[in-house]
Design a protein around this motif. Structure first.
Motif, PDB file in Angstrom:
ATOM      1  N   GLN A 129      46.105  27.715  46.389  1.00 28.37           N
ATOM      2  CA  GLN A 129      44.925  27.798  47.247  1.00 28.37           C
ATOM      3  C   GLN A 129      44.438  29.245  47.361  1.00 28.37           C
ATOM      4  OE1 GLN A 129      45.439  26.029  51.108  1.00 28.37           O
ATOM      5  NE2 GLN A 129      43.281  26.179  51.610  1.00 28.37           N
ATOM      6  N   THR A 130      45.369  30.183  47.483  1.00 29.89           N
ATOM      7  CA  THR A 130      44.999  31.601  47.543  1.00 29.89           C
ATOM      8  C   THR A 130      44.316  32.043  46.254  1.00 29.89           C
ATOM      9  OG1 THR A 130      46.801  32.151  49.071  1.00 29.89           O
ATOM     10  CG2 THR A 130      45.928  33.938  47.723  1.00 29.89           C
ATOM     11  N   VAL A 131      44.903  31.667  45.118  1.00 31.07           N
ATOM     12  CA  VAL A 131      44.312  32.041  43.825  1.00 31.07           C
ATOM     13  C   VAL A 131      42.922  31.419  43.684  1.00 31.07           C
ATOM     14  CG1 VAL A 131      44.531  31.780  41.323  1.00 31.07           C
ATOM     15  CG2 VAL A 131      46.534  32.389  42.700  1.00 31.07           C
ATOM     16  N   GLY A 132      42.763  30.162  44.118  1.00 26.24           N
ATOM     17  CA  GLY A 132      41.461  29.511  44.044  1.00 26.24           C
ATOM     18  C   GLY A 132      40.420  30.195  44.907  1.00 26.24           C
ATOM     19  N   THR A 133      40.809  30.603  46.103  1.00 28.24           N
ATOM     20  CA  THR A 133      39.885  31.304  46.998  1.00 28.24           C
ATOM     21  C   THR A 133      39.437  32.630  46.387  1.00 28.24           C
ATOM     22  OG1 THR A 133      40.886  30.305  48.961  1.00 28.24           O
ATOM     23  CG2 THR A 133      39.643  32.341  49.291  1.00 28.24           C
ATOM     24  N   ARG A 134      40.362  33.343  45.778  1.00 24.87           N
ATOM     25  CA  ARG A 134      40.010  34.634  45.173  1.00 24.87           C
ATOM     26  C   ARG A 134      39.153  34.442  43.929  1.00 24.87           C
ATOM     27  NH1 ARG A 134      45.816  37.685  46.219  1.00 24.87           N
ATOM     28  NH2 ARG A 134      45.663  37.526  48.498  1.00 24.87           N
ATOM     29  N   LEU A 135      39.384  33.346  43.197  1.00 20.71           N
ATOM     30  CA  LEU A 135      38.532  33.058  42.050  1.00 20.71           C
ATOM     31  C   LEU A 135      37.099  32.791  42.511  1.00 20.71           C
ATOM     32  CD1 LEU A 135      38.307  32.583  39.015  1.00 20.71           C
ATOM     33  CD2 LEU A 135      38.952  30.190  39.416  1.00 20.71           C
ATOM     34  N   GLN A 136      36.963  32.061  43.616  1.00 23.71           N
ATOM     35  CA  GLN A 136      35.637  31.804  44.165  1.00 23.71           C
ATOM     36  C   GLN A 136      34.977  33.102  44.625  1.00 23.71           C
ATOM     37  OE1 GLN A 136      33.876  28.870  44.202  1.00 23.71           O
ATOM     38  NE2 GLN A 136      32.238  30.247  44.820  1.00 23.71           N
ATOM     39  N   GLU A 137      35.754  33.999  45.237  1.00 21.10           N
ATOM     40  CA  GLU A 137      35.217  35.297  45.637  1.00 21.10           C
ATOM     41  C   GLU A 137      34.718  36.074  44.412  1.00 21.10           C
ATOM     42  OE1 GLU A 137      38.392  37.241  47.643  1.00 21.10           O
ATOM     43  OE2 GLU A 137      38.231  36.041  49.473  1.00 21.10           O
ATOM     44  N   SER A 138      35.489  36.002  43.325  1.00 23.19           N
ATOM     45  CA  SER A 138      35.077  36.698  42.101  1.00 23.19           C
ATOM     46  C   SER A 138      33.785  36.123  41.551  1.00 23.19           C
ATOM     47  CB  SER A 138      36.186  36.593  41.043  1.00 23.19           C
ATOM     48  OG  SER A 138      37.362  37.251  41.469  1.00 23.19           O
ATOM     49  N   HIS A 139      33.661  34.795  41.575  1.00 23.04           N
ATOM     50  CA  HIS A 139      32.426  34.161  41.111  1.00 23.04           C
ATOM     51  C   HIS A 139      31.242  34.597  41.965  1.00 23.04           C
ATOM     52  CE1 HIS A 139      34.671  30.633  38.956  1.00 23.04           C
ATOM     53  NE2 HIS A 139      34.738  31.756  38.308  1.00 23.04           N
ATOM     54  N   THR A 140      31.461  34.681  43.273  1.00 22.09           N
ATOM     55  CA  THR A 140      30.389  35.106  44.173  1.00 22.09           C
ATOM     56  C   THR A 140      29.947  36.524  43.847  1.00 22.09           C
ATOM     57  OG1 THR A 140      31.181  33.665  45.949  1.00 22.09           O
ATOM     58  CG2 THR A 140      29.778  35.520  46.592  1.00 22.09           C
ATOM     59  N   ARG A 141      30.898  37.409  43.605  1.00 17.94           N
ATOM     60  CA  ARG A 141      30.559  38.797  43.295  1.00 17.94           C
ATOM     61  C   ARG A 141      29.842  38.906  41.951  1.00 17.94           C
ATOM     62  NH1 ARG A 141      35.503  42.770  44.265  1.00 17.94           N
ATOM     63  NH2 ARG A 141      33.922  44.215  43.494  1.00 17.94           N
ATOM     64  N   ILE A 142      30.266  38.107  40.972  1.00 19.49           N
ATOM     65  CA  ILE A 142      29.580  38.118  39.672  1.00 19.49           C
ATOM     66  C   ILE A 142      28.137  37.663  39.846  1.00 19.49           C
ATOM     67  CG2 ILE A 142      29.476  36.988  37.413  1.00 19.49           C
ATOM     68  CD1 ILE A 142      32.581  36.934  37.509  1.00 19.49           C
ATOM     69  N   LEU A 143      27.926  36.631  40.662  1.00 14.44           N
ATOM     70  CA  LEU A 143      26.568  36.150  40.920  1.00 14.44           C
ATOM     71  C   LEU A 143      25.738  37.235  41.598  1.00 14.44           C
ATOM     72  CD1 LEU A 143      24.680  33.684  40.742  1.00 14.44           C
ATOM     73  CD2 LEU A 143      25.479  33.023  43.022  1.00 14.44           C
ATOM     74  N   GLU A 144      26.329  37.930  42.558  1.00 12.98           N
ATOM     75  CA  GLU A 144      25.615  39.015  43.230  1.00 12.98           C
ATOM     76  C   GLU A 144      25.231  40.113  42.245  1.00 12.98           C
ATOM     77  OE1 GLU A 144      27.973  38.508  47.514  1.00 12.98           O
ATOM     78  OE2 GLU A 144      28.213  40.337  46.327  1.00 12.98           O
ATOM     79  N   MET A 145      26.178  40.474  41.370  1.00 14.08           N
ATOM     80  CA  MET A 145      25.906  41.545  40.405  1.00 14.08           C
ATOM     81  C   MET A 145      24.790  41.151  39.449  1.00 14.08           C
ATOM     82  SD  MET A 145      28.247  44.101  40.849  1.00 14.08           S
ATOM     83  CE  MET A 145      28.912  44.784  39.352  1.00 14.08           C
ATOM     84  N   SER A 146      24.685  39.844  39.177  1.00 12.69           N
ATOM     85  CA  SER A 146      23.717  39.362  38.193  1.00 12.69           C
ATOM     86  C   SER A 146      22.332  39.154  38.789  1.00 12.69           C
ATOM     87  CB  SER A 146      24.200  38.046  37.573  1.00 12.69           C
ATOM     88  OG  SER A 146      25.460  38.205  36.960  1.00 12.69           O
ATOM     89  N   THR A 147      22.256  38.856  40.089  1.00 13.28           N
ATOM     90  CA  THR A 147      20.988  38.396  40.661  1.00 13.28           C
ATOM     91  C   THR A 147      20.464  39.250  41.797  1.00 13.28           C
ATOM     92  OG1 THR A 147      22.105  36.920  42.238  1.00 13.28           O
ATOM     93  CG2 THR A 147      21.585  36.015  40.062  1.00 13.28           C
ATOM     94  N   GLN A 148      21.288  40.138  42.359  1.00 12.53           N
ATOM     95  CA  GLN A 148      20.871  40.856  43.553  1.00 12.53           C
ATOM     96  C   GLN A 148      20.630  42.337  43.275  1.00 12.53           C
ATOM     97  OE1 GLN A 148      23.732  40.150  46.652  1.00 12.53           O
ATOM     98  NE2 GLN A 148      23.099  38.029  46.922  1.00 12.53           N
ATOM     99  N   GLN A 149      19.749  42.900  44.050  1.00 15.61           N
ATOM    100  CA  GLN A 149      19.522  44.331  43.991  1.00 15.61           C
ATOM    101  C   GLN A 149      20.681  45.057  44.677  1.00 15.61           C
ATOM    102  OE1 GLN A 149      15.544  45.447  45.167  1.00 15.61           O
ATOM    103  NE2 GLN A 149      14.713  43.501  44.457  1.00 15.61           N
ATOM    104  N   VAL A 150      20.790  46.342  44.391  1.00 14.58           N
ATOM    105  CA  VAL A 150      21.974  47.073  44.804  1.00 14.58           C
ATOM    106  C   VAL A 150      22.116  47.121  46.327  1.00 14.58           C
ATOM    107  CG1 VAL A 150      20.826  49.326  44.679  1.00 14.58           C
ATOM    108  CG2 VAL A 150      23.305  49.179  44.453  1.00 14.58           C
ATOM    109  N   GLU A 151      21.020  47.220  47.066  1.00 20.39           N
ATOM    110  CA  GLU A 151      21.124  47.281  48.520  1.00 20.39           C
ATOM    111  C   GLU A 151      21.739  45.998  49.076  1.00 20.39           C
ATOM    112  OE1 GLU A 151      17.502  47.594  50.918  1.00 20.39           O
ATOM    113  OE2 GLU A 151      18.508  49.209  52.017  1.00 20.39           O
TER     114      GLU A 151
END
Length: 236
Positions: A129-151
């Motif tokens: 469950q911990t590994v799954g939660t961190r994988l989801q966090e990583s996916h969220t950050r990748i999405l942010e890096m791909s779609t969001q402005q730096v601010e």
């Protein structure tokens, strides 16, 4: 090592659903260690000989790319596990773990992992469950890096840190461990100059207060608004 008081750790996610007897047996396999501020607990690429539970302090996990750039993967807060290479089938640590303040950990040898999870299936389930939660966090950050402005990325990073390790003050929420603007830059895939410009702008608006390795969100709700809307903050 001195016997760990099971009442101090029984509530932690790693031990959810376990009997006191099971917890006693798991803790007998562990040893405790102290790591002073800025010391390495393990290095990226080293053999994954142990896994860890943080009892006190904070740990920064960072990866160095083949080009020599450093990326802050995450911060570990008290009560969290780290160094779980064996849970993802890795023989070496994928990142370097550094104590960002004086820290105390429990350490289990990786060789004990197969025996422990066979005897205590809840340990494997909780770790998964911990590994799954961190994988989801990583996916969220990748999405942010791909779609969001730096601010927006900086706002999201500060909000995550405040949620994980925030200390309520009369005038806001302090991220309760030493963190620099360079750390924020390495978390958000941008430059120190850009992070400094953004935080200085927010300081002038009364949204944050930052000093040497110290950040306070004075208006966290306004930071949420910045994170959730598109803001023209220039190139990263």
């Amino acid at each position: 090592m001195a016997k760990v008081d099971t009442s101090l750790v029984a509530h932690l996610p790693l031990f959810a659903g376990m009997t006191p007897e099971a917890l006693d047996e798991i803790l007998r396999e562990a040893r405790s260690a102290r790591y002073p501020k800025n010391s390495a607990i393990f290095e990226q690429g080293a053999d994954a000989q142990s896994f860890f539970l943080l009892l006190h302090g904070h740990v920064r996990a960072a990866k160095t790319t083949p080009a020599g750039e450093q990326i802050v993967v995450r911060y570990v807060a008290p009560g969290e596990t780290f160094g779980l290479a064996m849970a993802i089938g890795a023989a070496r640590y994928p990142a370097t773990a550094m104590a960002v303040d004086d820290s105390v950990v429990l350490i289990w040898p990786t060789s004990a992992w197969p025996r422990l999870v066979e005897r205590f299936p809840a340990l494997a389930a909780n770790t998964l469950q911990t590994v799954g939660t961190r994988l989801q966090e990583s996916h969220t950050r990748i999405l942010e890096m791909s779609t969001q402005q730096v601010e927006q990325r900086v706002a999201h990073a500060l909000l995550r840190l405040a949620k994980q390790s925030g200390k309520k003050l009369d005038h806001g929420i302090e991220i309760d461990f030493p963190i620099s603007r360079q750390d924020i830059a390495q978390m958000t895939g941008t430059t120190l100059h850009t992070v400094s410009r953004i935080l200085s702008g927010w300081e002038s608006q009364g949204l944050v207060e930052s000093g040497r390795q110290r950040i306070i969100l004075r208006e966290p709700h306004k930071i949420v608004v910045l994170a959730e809307r598109s803001v023209d903050s220039g190139a990263a």
